[in-house]
Scaffold this active site. Structure first.
Site, PDB file in Angstrom:
ATOM      1  N   ARG A 148       0.843  -1.191   0.000  1.00 47.38           N
ATOM      2  CA  ARG A 148       0.000   0.000   0.000  1.00 47.38           C
ATOM      3  C   ARG A 148       0.880   1.243   0.000  1.00 47.38           C
ATOM      4  NH1 ARG A 148      -2.043  -3.568   3.874  1.00 47.38           N
ATOM      5  NH2 ARG A 148      -4.122  -4.414   3.401  1.00 47.38           N
ATOM      6  N   LYS A 172      -2.170  -2.567   7.992  1.00 43.28           N
ATOM      7  CA  LYS A 172      -3.325  -2.212   8.807  1.00 43.28           C
ATOM      8  C   LYS A 172      -3.265  -2.930  10.147  1.00 43.28           C
ATOM      9  CE  LYS A 172      -6.452  -1.301   4.918  1.00 43.28           C
ATOM     10  NZ  LYS A 172      -7.716  -1.665   4.258  1.00 43.28           N
ATOM     11  N   HIS A 242      -3.280   2.588  -5.814  1.00 45.22           N
ATOM     12  CA  HIS A 242      -4.017   1.344  -5.568  1.00 45.22           C
ATOM     13  C   HIS A 242      -4.186   0.552  -6.860  1.00 45.22           C
ATOM     14  CE1 HIS A 242      -5.515  -0.416  -1.946  1.00 45.22           C
ATOM     15  NE2 HIS A 242      -6.569  -0.885  -2.556  1.00 45.22           N
ATOM     16  N   ARG A 245      -1.170  -1.469  -7.143  1.00 48.11           N
ATOM     17  CA  ARG A 245      -1.278  -2.630  -6.242  1.00 48.11           C
ATOM     18  C   ARG A 245      -2.165  -3.711  -6.873  1.00 48.11           C
ATOM     19  NH1 ARG A 245      -1.354  -4.341  -0.718  1.00 48.11           N
ATOM     20  NH2 ARG A 245      -3.406  -4.909   0.087  1.00 48.11           N
ATOM     21  N   HIS A 268      -3.779  -9.351   3.053  1.00 47.61           N
ATOM     22  CA  HIS A 268      -5.212  -9.497   3.256  1.00 47.61           C
ATOM     23  C   HIS A 268      -5.489 -10.478   4.391  1.00 47.61           C
ATOM     24  CE1 HIS A 268      -6.224  -8.252  -1.163  1.00 47.61           C
ATOM     25  NE2 HIS A 268      -6.072  -7.212  -0.368  1.00 47.61           N
ATOM     26  N   TYR A 277      -9.037 -10.893  -7.510  1.00 47.70           N
ATOM     27  CA  TYR A 277      -8.037 -10.822  -8.576  1.00 47.70           C
ATOM     28  C   TYR A 277      -8.095 -12.026  -9.508  1.00 47.70           C
ATOM     29  CZ  TYR A 277      -6.345  -7.022  -5.746  1.00 47.70           C
ATOM     30  OH  TYR A 277      -6.283  -5.854  -5.034  1.00 47.70           O
TER      31      TYR A 277
END
Length: 296
Positions: A148, A172, A242, A245, A268, A277
């Site tokens: 990110r 995160k 993004h 990414r 994730h 994806y």
């Protein structure tokens, strides 16, 4: 109502203590403030009907499905906290449903577009202009690792294992993961450290990897501008970090990487998030088939 307001403040402090992202904290704080105001204005108690009525009013006023889903998530988190604290006997949030979101496929740059940008940036970096070298490194690292843009902005020199071409990123919830990067990214990194960073660095920059011409750590907004400007000149058009990414993830799957490995790279928590994806790859395959097959 005063008790709920105090409880909401404690709840927000608990989110901060758990390392919840600042953006989530800010959104939840705004959502709960509005919800408690709604309860106060209508003299309602916090129960399932009140939660549903608030969401209905928001929907009637034109709130999008994604906004509604976030607000429902904030309510569920808050009522779960109140139940754990003994302020509620039963958790009304367990029966509060979010609107079903339409899942749009993410925008992806082609390998050709990314290659064009990287070649152009490498050529500009060969002039030894420190800003050009830094821009090349930014694009190389984002595409090489799929990290990110906020993770890139937070990188320090101590996060790199240069001999093994690995970098430790903090994502995160302050969760960390180790990411590999390739030789081209290593070349850009070495050029930046040898020729670029030294020209911008001043003591206040500390150990920051990316330093601005003023000697401060490069922020997310500046990184976004670098990527957006470069992608705008390709067939991809207007897009930000993004998209890069998304592109890295899709290209890895296109070239045979295992889905769980891509999940680990992207950081994730759920494999379901990464599975989008696979749909992108299938759509690209279908498009190629329809363009190439004489009987498509």
């Amino acid at each position: 109502m005063e008790e709920l307001t105090v409880a909401a403040e404690r709840f927000m402090r608990s989110l901060q203590a758990r390392g919840t992202s600042p953006n989530t904290q800010k959104a939840y704080h705004s959502d709960l403030r509005d919800f408690l105001g709604f309860l106060s204005d209508r003299k309602l108690s916090l129960d399932l009907n009140a939660c549903r009525e608030w969401l209905f009013v928001l929907s009637d006023n034109g709130a999008t499905k994604s906004t509604m889903a976030r607000k429902a998530s904030a309510l569920r988190a808050f009522t779960a906290y109140l139940t754990e604290q003994g302020a509620l006997e039963t958790d009304p949030g367990l029966r509060l449903r979010s609107p079903k979101l339409e899942r749009n496929l993410p925008k992806v740059a082609s390998e050709l577009s990314v290659g064009e940008v990287l070649e152009r940036l490498e050529n500009l970096a060969s002039t030894d202009d420190p800003s050009a070298i830094r821009d090349w490194l930014v694009f190389e690292l984002l595409y090489a690792t799929g990290m990110r843009v906020s993770e890139l902005a937070g990188l320090n020199l101590a996060d790199f294992d240069f001999s093994r071409r690995l970098v430790l990123v903090t994502g995160k919830g302050d969760k960390q993961r180790m990411l590999p990067y390739g030789q081209k990214a290593q070349d850009a990194l070495e050029r930046w450290l040898q020729l670029g960073r030294k020209k911008f660095w001043i003591p206040k920059a500390g150990d920051a990897l990316l330093v601005s011409s003023r000697g401060s750590r490069v922020g997310v907004r500046q990184l976004y501008s670098v990527v957006a400007e470069q992608l705008a000149s390709t067939s991809t058009g207007q897009a930000g970090p993004h998209t890069l990414r998304h592109s890295a993830a899709t290209h890895l799957l296109d070239h045979g990487m295992d889905l769980r490995a891509v999940q680990e790279i992207l950081g994730h928590a759920s494999l379901g998030t990464t599975q989008i994806y696979t749909h992108v790859s299938v759509e690209r395959l279908k498009k190629s088939f329809e363009q190439a097959h004489p009987r498509a």
